[in-house]
Design a protein around this motif. Sequence first.
Motif, PDB file in Angstrom:
ATOM      1  N   ALA A 223      32.339  47.788  40.479  1.00 42.08           N
ATOM      2  CA  ALA A 223      31.203  46.966  40.696  1.00 42.08           C
ATOM      3  C   ALA A 223      29.860  47.584  40.169  1.00 42.08           C
ATOM      4  O   ALA A 223      28.969  46.741  39.566  1.00 42.08           O
ATOM      5  CB  ALA A 223      30.677  46.681  42.220  1.00 42.08           C
TER       6      ALA A 223
ATOM      7  N   GLU B  96      27.551  46.047  37.108  1.00 44.77           N
ATOM      8  CA  GLU B  96      26.138  45.940  37.323  1.00 44.77           C
ATOM      9  C   GLU B  96      25.187  46.451  36.204  1.00 44.77           C
ATOM     10  O   GLU B  96      24.336  45.986  35.595  1.00 44.77           O
ATOM     11  CB  GLU B  96      25.797  46.524  38.538  1.00 44.77           C
TER      12      GLU B  96
ATOM     13  N   TRP C 135      24.293  46.119  48.417  1.00 46.88           N
ATOM     14  CA  TRP C 135      25.673  46.411  47.583  1.00 46.88           C
ATOM     15  C   TRP C 135      27.094  46.473  48.543  1.00 46.88           C
ATOM     16  O   TRP C 135      28.088  45.904  48.395  1.00 46.88           O
ATOM     17  CB  TRP C 135      25.741  47.412  46.629  1.00 46.88           C
TER      18      TRP C 135
ATOM     19  N   GLN D 154      27.417  42.918  50.109  1.00 45.63           N
ATOM     20  CA  GLN D 154      27.956  42.138  49.195  1.00 45.63           C
ATOM     21  C   GLN D 154      29.614  42.403  48.880  1.00 45.63           C
ATOM     22  O   GLN D 154      30.541  41.540  49.039  1.00 45.63           O
ATOM     23  CB  GLN D 154      27.533  42.289  47.828  1.00 45.63           C
TER      24      GLN D 154
ATOM     25  N   ASP E  30      32.488  39.736  50.034  1.00 43.74           N
ATOM     26  CA  ASP E  30      33.493  39.334  49.342  1.00 43.74           C
ATOM     27  C   ASP E  30      34.684  39.402  49.539  1.00 43.74           C
ATOM     28  O   ASP E  30      35.793  38.818  49.365  1.00 43.74           O
ATOM     29  CB  ASP E  30      33.292  39.836  47.893  1.00 43.74           C
TER      30      ASP E  30
ATOM     31  N   ASP F 141      36.854  42.643  41.943  1.00 45.57           N
ATOM     32  CA  ASP F 141      36.020  41.553  41.775  1.00 45.57           C
ATOM     33  C   ASP F 141      36.057  40.753  40.526  1.00 45.57           C
ATOM     34  O   ASP F 141      37.048  41.250  39.553  1.00 45.57           O
ATOM     35  CB  ASP F 141      34.635  42.459  41.205  1.00 45.57           C
TER      36      ASP F 141
ATOM     37  N   ARG G  73      26.774  39.009  42.435  1.00 47.94           N
ATOM     38  CA  ARG G  73      26.989  40.119  43.417  1.00 47.94           C
ATOM     39  C   ARG G  73      25.370  40.610  43.583  1.00 47.94           C
ATOM     40  O   ARG G  73      25.176  40.973  44.865  1.00 47.94           O
ATOM     41  CB  ARG G  73      27.799  41.303  42.677  1.00 47.94           C
TER      42      ARG G  73
END
Length: 505
Positions: free
Chosen positions: A178, A182, A279, A282, A286, A458, A468
């Motif tokens: 993730a 990013e 984060w 998130q 998810d 993801d 995200r």
Amino acid sequence: MKATSRRWWRILAAFCALSLVAAACGDDDDEAPAPAVTDDSSTLSTDDYDDMAEDDADMADDDADMAEEAMADDDADHDHDEEEADHDHDEDMAEEEMAMELISDECPIPNPDSEVEIDLMGWEFPIVSQYAEEIADCEAGNYSFNYQFLDSVEARNAMTLDASTGAPTFEVYQGSNAFIGELANQGFVLPLNDLVDKYRDEFNLDQIDSAFWDMASIDGNIYSIPMISNTMHLFYNEPALAELGVSVPTTFDEAFAACEQVMAGGYDIGFLYMLSAGWAWQIEFDSVLGSLGVTPIDPVTGQPNFSSPEGVQAATLLRDMWQRCAPDAAGSYSTDDVQAAFQTGEAILGHTWASRAGAMDDPEASTVVGEIQFAPALSTGGDTVAAPAYIDGWMIPVGTPEDMVEKIFLVMLAATDQESQEAAAEFGLVTRTGVSHPNGPRDAAAAEASLVRGRGADLTHPAAGLARAKLGEALVTILDGTPVEEALAAAEAAYLAEASEQGLL
């Protein structure tokens, strides 16, 4: 300690033995024999003697030519043999020099001609500590390393800030897929495809499953070498739960009931989730949403599902976990704090990263060695559990000096080769197929079940990173009292506006 590479100079001594072959005509006298007298008393004329002399001379010349040719052939054969010997010897010496230039068996990469200092940043947990030791093996050569470990939230913020300057002070960043996505979507880290292809065979990189490479990639560009396979699942203190008569929950409904029993038994924390950062919200959102059969955005169109009924249900479950089961912890504890809470007995039931399982049996940090057990992540009642599929790896930020990039990449390879991953497997899940450790963490079954039954990795849609980011920014405000529906609506509006502006929808 620095290892010096020695070069040995080749000294060749050749001894030649040549045999010269000469053919001799006539007897041992130096004088020519007297002509024979025939019955008719005829004798040889002067011309005959001249012809004989010429013949003798021609024969002598022929003999000399033959001798020279024989010597030339011998010389040519000898020279050819010498050339072959020299070639073989040079190859042997080249191979020996190449082998000698490698730093060590533990760090099987070429030793740089000059000193290379590399600064790394990340956050520490048991398997990362082992990989840091693998990196340190390269200090037997001309490498030196400064590894700065921070709290996980602080480290992410510090790396993002460092990368945003365009002139980073760190050459290596550690992060999950993730975080890799990013940074990659912001253009902060370098694609590594060319180097992966260059060293694919030498370091058997195809032993790393393609699914892990996909998690380290955005739009076909590889930004990291996957070194850790990770997911999330339940941790529980078996004797403590048994004393309270609490069963290990499998669903969120069972978890809420269990947390009430635990808190009624005198514990401040009934069920611990880590929800102190955007984060983290998130990732958990998810995962819960995935257990309900929905993705945060449509994988094809990129349209958001934030405010869908499933989205509201997922965010509400997380809010209730914080408010009802760990009001003074879930909203303020980092991942390191969650780990410490289980190690000290402050928490006896909760949900965190599989990579923290090895720390439970660390006698230097844990007071509950052997007492923490593991179970798959919670479900919302269906077959899918609220667990992600993640990897961790190292990245090289944009702005790193060009002449250092390959040297850094080689260190990353040395620290994630098969031998290194075999050592790291003692502390967590690794990424090379078939690699394990006989004394590996005891959570293998729980981790495997969470990976297989979880919501997966993801999404890699071009807008997924933006989704995200906006979810994290909005959901964390729930800790300040923002209603769930309002937080989700804000995330959705911000996402749609920016994704449309960037042409991602």
